[in-house]
Design a protein around this motif. Structure first.
Motif, PDB file in Angstrom:
ATOM      1  N   CYS A  41     -45.222 -46.812  57.479  1.00  0.00           N
ATOM      2  CA  CYS A  41     -45.506 -45.939  56.363  1.00  0.00           C
ATOM      3  C   CYS A  41     -44.422 -46.101  55.324  1.00  0.00           C
ATOM      4  CB  CYS A  41     -45.366 -44.448  57.049  1.00  0.00           C
ATOM      5  SG  CYS A  41     -46.699 -44.134  58.135  1.00  0.00           S
ATOM      6  N   SER A  42     -44.922 -46.981  54.295  1.00  0.00           N
ATOM      7  CA  SER A  42     -43.844 -47.051  53.320  1.00  0.00           C
ATOM      8  C   SER A  42     -42.432 -47.556  53.872  1.00  0.00           C
ATOM      9  CB  SER A  42     -43.680 -46.182  52.389  1.00  0.00           C
ATOM     10  OG  SER A  42     -44.866 -45.961  51.411  1.00  0.00           O
ATOM     11  N   GLY A  43     -42.540 -48.599  54.941  1.00  0.00           N
ATOM     12  CA  GLY A  43     -41.213 -48.995  55.552  1.00  0.00           C
ATOM     13  C   GLY A  43     -40.949 -48.374  57.018  1.00  0.00           C
ATOM     14  N   PRO A  44     -40.571 -47.310  57.217  1.00  0.00           N
ATOM     15  CA  PRO A  44     -40.291 -46.784  58.524  1.00  0.00           C
ATOM     16  C   PRO A  44     -41.468 -46.822  59.559  1.00  0.00           C
ATOM     17  CG  PRO A  44     -40.439 -44.910  57.153  1.00  0.00           C
ATOM     18  CD  PRO A  44     -40.537 -45.920  56.287  1.00  0.00           C
ATOM     19  N   CYS A  45     -41.231 -47.433  60.729  1.00  0.00           N
ATOM     20  CA  CYS A  45     -42.294 -47.429  61.659  1.00  0.00           C
ATOM     21  C   CYS A  45     -42.301 -46.196  62.581  1.00  0.00           C
ATOM     22  CB  CYS A  45     -41.873 -48.588  62.890  1.00  0.00           C
ATOM     23  SG  CYS A  45     -42.864 -48.376  64.298  1.00  0.00           S
ATOM     24  N   LEU A  46     -43.483 -45.287  62.124  1.00  0.00           N
ATOM     25  CA  LEU A  46     -43.842 -44.205  62.993  1.00  0.00           C
ATOM     26  C   LEU A  46     -45.037 -44.050  63.931  1.00  0.00           C
ATOM     27  CD1 LEU A  46     -43.594 -42.241  59.376  1.00  0.00           C
ATOM     28  CD2 LEU A  46     -41.798 -42.533  61.092  1.00  0.00           C
TER      29      LEU A  46
ATOM     30  N   ALA B 152     -29.133 -51.949  45.240  1.00  0.00           N
ATOM     31  CA  ALA B 152     -28.987 -51.687  46.561  1.00  0.00           C
ATOM     32  C   ALA B 152     -27.471 -51.128  46.982  1.00  0.00           C
ATOM     33  CB  ALA B 152     -29.388 -52.750  47.448  1.00  0.00           C
ATOM     34  N   PRO B 153     -27.556 -50.429  48.368  1.00  0.00           N
ATOM     35  CA  PRO B 153     -26.025 -50.176  48.700  1.00  0.00           C
ATOM     36  C   PRO B 153     -25.252 -51.342  49.142  1.00  0.00           C
ATOM     37  CG  PRO B 153     -27.629 -48.874  49.732  1.00  0.00           C
ATOM     38  CD  PRO B 153     -28.481 -49.851  49.225  1.00  0.00           C
ATOM     39  N   ALA B 154     -24.013 -51.135  48.540  1.00  0.00           N
ATOM     40  CA  ALA B 154     -22.878 -52.153  48.619  1.00  0.00           C
ATOM     41  C   ALA B 154     -23.049 -52.894  50.189  1.00  0.00           C
ATOM     42  CB  ALA B 154     -21.769 -51.926  48.214  1.00  0.00           C
ATOM     43  N   GLU B 155     -23.121 -52.121  51.373  1.00  0.00           N
ATOM     44  CA  GLU B 155     -23.075 -52.866  52.456  1.00  0.00           C
ATOM     45  C   GLU B 155     -24.308 -53.573  52.920  1.00  0.00           C
ATOM     46  OE1 GLU B 155     -24.371 -48.523  52.984  1.00  0.00           O
ATOM     47  OE2 GLU B 155     -23.213 -49.541  51.739  1.00  0.00           O
ATOM     48  N   LEU B 156     -25.159 -53.370  51.992  1.00  0.00           N
ATOM     49  CA  LEU B 156     -26.576 -54.096  52.184  1.00  0.00           C
ATOM     50  C   LEU B 156     -26.403 -55.533  51.580  1.00  0.00           C
ATOM     51  CD1 LEU B 156     -29.234 -51.256  52.742  1.00  0.00           C
ATOM     52  CD2 LEU B 156     -27.955 -52.554  54.573  1.00  0.00           C
ATOM     53  N   MET B 157     -25.896 -55.524  50.317  1.00  0.00           N
ATOM     54  CA  MET B 157     -26.103 -56.878  49.419  1.00  0.00           C
ATOM     55  C   MET B 157     -25.555 -57.937  50.085  1.00  0.00           C
ATOM     56  SD  MET B 157     -27.567 -55.629  46.463  1.00  0.00           S
ATOM     57  CE  MET B 157     -27.398 -57.444  45.653  1.00  0.00           C
ATOM     58  N   ARG B 158     -24.786 -57.900  50.856  1.00  0.00           N
ATOM     59  CA  ARG B 158     -24.376 -59.131  51.452  1.00  0.00           C
ATOM     60  C   ARG B 158     -25.477 -59.760  52.411  1.00  0.00           C
ATOM     61  NH1 ARG B 158     -21.643 -58.525  57.103  1.00  0.00           N
ATOM     62  NH2 ARG B 158     -22.378 -56.655  57.842  1.00  0.00           N
ATOM     63  N   PHE B 159     -26.434 -59.214  52.948  1.00  0.00           N
ATOM     64  CA  PHE B 159     -27.742 -59.645  53.412  1.00  0.00           C
ATOM     65  C   PHE B 159     -29.098 -60.097  52.531  1.00  0.00           C
ATOM     66  CE2 PHE B 159     -25.954 -56.281  56.430  1.00  0.00           C
ATOM     67  CZ  PHE B 159     -25.610 -57.161  57.373  1.00  0.00           C
ATOM     68  N   ILE B 160     -28.835 -59.806  51.385  1.00  0.00           N
ATOM     69  CA  ILE B 160     -29.599 -60.010  50.240  1.00  0.00           C
ATOM     70  C   ILE B 160     -29.636 -61.324  49.291  1.00  0.00           C
ATOM     71  CG2 ILE B 160     -31.017 -59.315  48.244  1.00  0.00           C
ATOM     72  CD1 ILE B 160     -30.394 -56.403  49.253  1.00  0.00           C
ATOM     73  N   ALA B 161     -30.377 -62.300  49.638  1.00  0.00           N
ATOM     74  CA  ALA B 161     -30.208 -63.798  48.717  1.00  0.00           C
ATOM     75  C   ALA B 161     -31.255 -64.244  48.389  1.00  0.00           C
ATOM     76  CB  ALA B 161     -29.722 -64.852  50.029  1.00  0.00           C
ATOM     77  N   GLU B 162     -30.805 -64.877  47.136  1.00  0.00           N
ATOM     78  CA  GLU B 162     -31.934 -65.479  46.400  1.00  0.00           C
ATOM     79  C   GLU B 162     -32.846 -66.234  46.847  1.00  0.00           C
ATOM     80  OE1 GLU B 162     -32.236 -68.446  42.143  1.00  0.00           O
ATOM     81  OE2 GLU B 162     -30.358 -67.380  42.650  1.00  0.00           O
ATOM     82  N   LYS B 163     -34.203 -66.232  46.907  1.00  0.00           N
ATOM     83  CA  LYS B 163     -35.349 -66.812  47.496  1.00  0.00           C
ATOM     84  C   LYS B 163     -35.401 -66.285  49.072  1.00  0.00           C
ATOM     85  CE  LYS B 163     -35.994 -68.956  43.861  1.00  0.00           C
ATOM     86  NZ  LYS B 163     -36.916 -68.583  42.818  1.00  0.00           N
ATOM     87  N   GLY B 164     -34.707 -65.280  49.402  1.00  0.00           N
ATOM     88  CA  GLY B 164     -34.855 -64.618  50.746  1.00  0.00           C
ATOM     89  C   GLY B 164     -35.766 -63.644  50.796  1.00  0.00           C
ATOM     90  N   SER B 165     -36.118 -63.181  52.047  1.00  0.00           N
ATOM     91  CA  SER B 165     -37.114 -62.148  52.124  1.00  0.00           C
ATOM     92  C   SER B 165     -36.561 -60.930  52.128  1.00  0.00           C
ATOM     93  CB  SER B 165     -38.035 -62.494  53.434  1.00  0.00           C
ATOM     94  OG  SER B 165     -38.922 -63.630  53.411  1.00  0.00           O
ATOM     95  N   ILE B 166     -37.319 -59.625  51.716  1.00  0.00           N
ATOM     96  CA  ILE B 166     -36.891 -58.321  51.928  1.00  0.00           C
ATOM     97  C   ILE B 166     -38.051 -57.418  51.927  1.00  0.00           C
ATOM     98  CG2 ILE B 166     -37.024 -57.784  49.350  1.00  0.00           C
ATOM     99  CD1 ILE B 166     -34.109 -56.471  49.989  1.00  0.00           C
ATOM    100  N   THR B 167     -37.986 -56.515  52.760  1.00  0.00           N
ATOM    101  CA  THR B 167     -39.039 -55.606  52.518  1.00  0.00           C
ATOM    102  C   THR B 167     -38.638 -54.110  51.834  1.00  0.00           C
ATOM    103  OG1 THR B 167     -39.390 -56.157  54.980  1.00  0.00           O
ATOM    104  CG2 THR B 167     -40.533 -54.156  54.285  1.00  0.00           C
ATOM    105  N   LEU B 168     -39.615 -53.824  50.910  1.00  0.00           N
ATOM    106  CA  LEU B 168     -39.329 -52.662  49.998  1.00  0.00           C
ATOM    107  C   LEU B 168     -40.522 -51.768  50.277  1.00  0.00           C
ATOM    108  CD1 LEU B 168     -37.935 -54.564  46.984  1.00  0.00           C
ATOM    109  CD2 LEU B 168     -36.599 -53.255  48.708  1.00  0.00           C
ATOM    110  N   ASP B 169     -40.269 -50.761  50.621  1.00  0.00           N
ATOM    111  CA  ASP B 169     -41.264 -49.633  50.999  1.00  0.00           C
ATOM    112  C   ASP B 169     -42.550 -50.247  51.723  1.00  0.00           C
ATOM    113  OD1 ASP B 169     -40.442 -47.236  49.767  1.00  0.00           O
ATOM    114  OD2 ASP B 169     -41.821 -47.083  47.980  1.00  0.00           O
TER     115      ASP B 169
END
Length: 209
Positions: free
Chosen positions: A43-48, A134-151
């Motif tokens: 549901c917009s991200g979280p598995c419920l 994004a929160p600073a602690e998560l930015m290291r996991f975010i890369a150009e051309k990489g995948s991300i899930t938003l909502d």
């Protein structure tokens, strides 16, 4: 497991209040016979977990309970009657993996810093570029051309700069998800790519030898 490909946009039709647990009733177009008690629905991200369901005109309704941890880590604390949610049923063996592997475990919340209409005049409508912080602690996991899930939506990262990154949404995605309504200042649920998380952990483990 999920793919980040939204299969319906649901709407909250009832919501209970509470600091530690909230119950939401979500109206959807899903076949009521297909929603079993205990089914996992993103549901917009979280598995419920569906804790109740039934038929309604045009589809079905299902109830989910959102506990304190999810309320603290996601934007669910701001949900209420009328909130629209991107929905996805759990992946079945043999289903097409059209997005990327998504767990439904939200890592944090990103804020939309800007929305820019990139193209116009086409039959499908405009394309939109979103810049998110994004929160600073998560930015290291975010890369150009990489995948991300938003909502709950599987997207490709276009660019990364400092504490921000951008994604481009085509007219179809804007039309069949809640992204068409998103504006600067909105907060969205963020789940980093599972492979990026494990790659970073392997690097950390190697440096610790």
């Amino acid at each position: 497991m999920f793919t980040g490909l939204v299969s319906d946009v649901g709407r909250i039709v009832a919501a209970s209040a509470g600091d530690k647990l909230r119950r939401f009733r979500i109206a959807s177009a899903y076949d009521p016979a297909s929603i079993a008690l205990g089914a996992s629905i993103a549901c917009s991200g979280p598995c419920l977990t569906a804790v109740g369901s039934g038929p309604r005109e045009g589809g079905s309704w299902f109830d989910v309970d959102v506990a304190a941890e999810t309320l603290a880590r996601t934007n669910a604390a701001g949900w209420g009657e009328g909130t629209r949610l991107n929905l996805e049923r759990s992946l079945k063996i043999g289903d097409e993996l059209g997005g990327h592997i998504v767990t439904g475990h939200v890592d944090g919340v990103a804020e939309i810093a800007a929305r820019e209409e990139v193209t116009g005049g086409g039959k499908g409508g405009p394309t939109a570029r979103f810049v998110l912080r994004a929160p600073a602690e998560l930015m290291r996991f975010i890369a150009e051309k990489g995948s991300i899930t938003l909502d709950g939506t599987s997207l490709t990262v276009n660019a990364v700069e400092g504490d921000t990154f951008s994604v481009l949404l085509i007219p179809h995605t804007l039309a069949v998800t809640t992204w068409g309504d998103r504006r600067a200042g909105d907060r969205v649920n963020l789940e980093v790519d599972l492979m990026a998380r494990y790659a970073a952990r392997l690097v950390e483990a190697g440096q610790g030898r």
